[in-house]
Write an enzyme that holds these catalytic residues in place. Sequence first.
Site, PDB file in Angstrom:
ATOM      1  CE  LYS A   3      -1.818   2.972   2.039  1.00  0.00           C
ATOM      2  NZ  LYS A   3      -1.597   4.399   1.706  1.00  0.00           N
TER       3      LYS A   3
ATOM      4  N   GLY B 285       6.778   5.271   8.677  1.00  0.00           N
ATOM      5  CA  GLY B 285       5.979   6.492   8.690  1.00  0.00           C
ATOM      6  C   GLY B 285       6.013   7.133  10.063  1.00  0.00           C
ATOM      7  CB  SER B 286       3.751   9.551  11.611  1.00  0.00           C
ATOM      8  OG  SER B 286       2.503   8.890  11.537  1.00  0.00           O
TER       9      SER B 286
ATOM     10  N   GLY C  91       2.199   4.491  13.259  1.00  0.00           N
ATOM     11  CA  GLY C  91       2.886   3.247  13.621  1.00  0.00           C
ATOM     12  C   GLY C  91       2.237   2.568  14.811  1.00  0.00           C
TER      13      GLY C  91
ATOM     14  CD  GLU D 179      12.652   3.957   9.358  1.00  0.00           C
ATOM     15  OE1 GLU D 179      12.590   4.842  10.247  1.00  0.00           O
ATOM     16  OE2 GLU D 179      12.775   4.197   8.159  1.00  0.00           O
TER      17      GLU D 179
ATOM     18  CB  CYS E  14      13.160   8.009   8.681  1.00  0.00           C
ATOM     19  SG  CYS E  14      13.959   6.996   7.445  1.00  0.00           S
TER      20      CYS E  14
ATOM     21  CD  GLU F  21      10.575  12.377  12.269  1.00  0.00           C
ATOM     22  OE1 GLU F  21       9.422  11.956  12.455  1.00  0.00           O
ATOM     23  OE2 GLU F  21      11.461  11.729  11.680  1.00  0.00           O
TER      24      GLU F  21
HETATM   25  P1  NAD Z   1       1.703   8.522   8.071  1.00  0.00           P
HETATM   26  O1  NAD Z   1       2.505   7.718   9.019  1.00  0.00           O
HETATM   27  O2  NAD Z   1       0.309   8.796   8.470  1.00  0.00           O
HETATM   28  O3  NAD Z   1       1.648   7.760   6.635  1.00  0.00           O
HETATM   29  C1  NAD Z   1       2.605   6.802   6.209  1.00  0.00           C
HETATM   30  C2  NAD Z   1       1.874   5.660   5.516  1.00  0.00           C
HETATM   31  O4  NAD Z   1       0.931   5.089   6.407  1.00  0.00           O
HETATM   32  C3  NAD Z   1       1.077   6.089   4.279  1.00  0.00           C
HETATM   33  O5  NAD Z   1       1.160   5.070   3.303  1.00  0.00           O
HETATM   34  C4  NAD Z   1      -0.342   6.175   4.819  1.00  0.00           C
HETATM   35  O6  NAD Z   1      -1.326   5.962   3.814  1.00  0.00           O
HETATM   36  C5  NAD Z   1      -0.345   5.023   5.798  1.00  0.00           C
HETATM   37  N1  NAD Z   1      -1.371   5.139   6.838  1.00  0.00           N
HETATM   38  C6  NAD Z   1      -1.926   6.271   7.376  1.00  0.00           C
HETATM   39  N2  NAD Z   1      -2.851   5.956   8.306  1.00  0.00           N
HETATM   40  C7  NAD Z   1      -2.876   4.613   8.385  1.00  0.00           C
HETATM   41  C8  NAD Z   1      -3.613   3.684   9.173  1.00  0.00           C
HETATM   42  N3  NAD Z   1      -4.531   4.083  10.072  1.00  0.00           N
HETATM   43  N4  NAD Z   1      -3.375   2.371   9.007  1.00  0.00           N
HETATM   44  C9  NAD Z   1      -2.462   1.937   8.120  1.00  0.00           C
HETATM   45  N5  NAD Z   1      -1.740   2.761   7.325  1.00  0.00           N
HETATM   46  C10 NAD Z   1      -1.945   4.081   7.461  1.00  0.00           C
HETATM   47  O7  NAD Z   1       2.506   9.812   7.764  1.00  0.00           O
HETATM   48  P2  NAD Z   1       2.055  11.141   6.979  1.00  0.00           P
HETATM   49  O8  NAD Z   1       0.660  11.553   7.372  1.00  0.00           O
HETATM   50  O9  NAD Z   1       2.317  10.916   5.553  1.00  0.00           O
HETATM   51  O10 NAD Z   1       3.109  12.189   7.562  1.00  0.00           O
HETATM   52  C11 NAD Z   1       2.949  12.702   8.864  1.00  0.00           C
HETATM   53  C12 NAD Z   1       4.276  12.778   9.579  1.00  0.00           C
HETATM   54  O11 NAD Z   1       4.859  11.463   9.650  1.00  0.00           O
HETATM   55  C13 NAD Z   1       5.350  13.607   8.904  1.00  0.00           C
HETATM   56  O12 NAD Z   1       5.243  14.948   9.226  1.00  0.00           O
HETATM   57  C14 NAD Z   1       6.613  12.974   9.421  1.00  0.00           C
HETATM   58  O13 NAD Z   1       6.949  13.533  10.664  1.00  0.00           O
HETATM   59  C15 NAD Z   1       6.262  11.531   9.631  1.00  0.00           C
HETATM   60  N6  NAD Z   1       6.771  10.654   8.548  1.00  0.00           N
HETATM   61  C16 NAD Z   1       7.844   9.896   8.814  1.00  0.00           C
HETATM   62  C17 NAD Z   1       8.353   9.078   7.818  1.00  0.00           C
HETATM   63  C18 NAD Z   1       9.563   8.233   8.059  1.00  0.00           C
HETATM   64  O14 NAD Z   1      10.243   7.833   7.124  1.00  0.00           O
HETATM   65  N7  NAD Z   1       9.872   7.899   9.290  1.00  0.00           N
HETATM   66  C19 NAD Z   1       7.763   9.030   6.563  1.00  0.00           C
HETATM   67  C20 NAD Z   1       6.633   9.828   6.334  1.00  0.00           C
HETATM   68  C21 NAD Z   1       6.147  10.626   7.339  1.00  0.00           C
END
Ligand code: NAD
Length: 483
Positions: free
Chosen positions: A179, A232-233, A237, A254, A288, A385
């Site tokens: 996804k 992701g966030s 996570g 991660e 990250c 962050e």
């Molecule tokens: P997010 O964690 O919400 O999204 C990352 C992924 O998770 C996307 O594919 C999203 O569709 C998916 N996702 C979102 N909600 C979900 C759920 N309930 N269940 C399963 N999957 C889900 O991050 P974001 O909204 O894109 O960004 C927000 C903040 O996250 C950024 O400001 C940054 O601080 C952080 N971030 C960190 C990384 C990293 O590499 N560590 C990457 C992206 C964002």
Amino acid sequence: MPQGLWFDPELCLIGGSWCAPVGGRTLALINPSDGSVLCNIARGEAADIDAAVGAAQNALQGDWGRMSALERGRILTRMGQLVLERVDDLALLEAQDVGKPLTQARADAVALARYLEFYGGAADKVHGQTIPYLEGYTVYTLREPHGVTGHIVPWNYPMQIIGRSVGAALAMGNAAVLKPAEEACLTALAFAHIAQDAGLPDGALNVVPGIGAEAGAALTAHPGVQHVSFTGSVATGALVQQAAGRNVVPVTLELGGKSPQLVFDDADLDAALPFLVNAGIQNAGQTCSASSRILVQRDVYDNIRHRMSEAYGALTVGPALSDLRVGPVISQRQKDIIQGFLGKGADLEVAAQGVLGDEAVNTGAYVLPTLFAGVPADHPLARDEIFGPVQVIIPFDTEEDAIRIANSTDYGLVASIWTGNGARQMRLAKAIRSGQVFINNYGAGGGVELPFGGVGKSGHGREKGFEALYGFSQLKTVAAYHG
Ligand code: NAD
């Protein structure tokens, strides 16, 4: 339409067929360089995820599940070769989609190929053990795939994160459901087309674009998924871990960081300088493992502050295709988040900022790289962050201070130590809470061979290197009694 697009972006890949999502809905993909709509992508939902998991299960029962490790490895190696042949095409798509300057997007495509080569070569080299045991027994272990693996990928490094997680999962014989992020998913779709061209059997890889709360949540909660890999966030996570926990399946998380570089007064400052700046502004700070904290010993503080400020003055910001040092951030939403943090720094000294290139248009999501100096270690900008091109310089006096400050955030992903003192290098490498520690460099060129992952709120589990292959497999112990 994005320049160089060679496939229909509105479809999902399920069981080897490209199909519209069940609900027929789409999402607009925005070009962060100018705010225009690049194209629409599929807005998959629970029913699509269900079909994708079913297709993955079928693949495990079929050709893919029966394939030897050697043959899996050959297919991954072929995928790597095809990625290399299309590096420029992939870079062009990624640059438009993520806003990443072309040179950085190209490096990501090369890294994707390298992951596939590495895991292609490693597929038949993960061995079990024989265990000496009681008289009359022969005991050995087998490394087996989990089954169906779910991969939730963010928008900042789609190609690299797909390479390290999907590449390792396929090498171990899992069937993957991917996804991608709703903000950037063109290279995920391109990757799936390349996988098909390389002969990956139907259903071994399935791709369902969509928004996190719909397709993402459905994937992490699906009872047919046996392992979830998430980048992701922290907040998302935690949701992913809860959902996977209800099915009692392992997760790799991660989640980013607040990674420090520690500069001591005996360091080679000329060598350190490019790393100090680049590790903070690469991909507009949306990394990250970005180094957002620069801890500097008091004796060299003025020197570093001055030289980093000079370097910041030369950072030009503009559209991804202009290939300047810094592109836009991913979205207006991300820009607003970063601007909110900059507002919190109103009480701090801004040492320097980058400059907007002429090509940047005011509809793009541009943020000027910003360097704050003399920042107290407990300031929000030094602890949270930001995920943007923002760095803070924090002075310290002694080695003990440096360790205390380095370990004072909730995160622990990457750290680097700049010092010529070998004993100090060894002491600090042990004392710093972090998944990776670099000595007199930062990131070691990002080698795919190097296990990567965090402690604390940076997450758990390790990707990259052979460690990922252990994570994407489970160990079976066989004890045969033969008298
Ligand atoms: P997010 O964690 O919400 O999204 C990352 C992924 O998770 C996307 O594919 C999203 O569709 C998916 N996702 C979102 N909600 C979900 C759920 N309930 N269940 C399963 N999957 C889900 O991050 P974001 O909204 O894109 O960004 C927000 C903040 O996250 C950024 O400001 C940054 O601080 C952080 N971030 C960190 C990384 C990293 O590499 N560590 C990457 C992206 C964002």
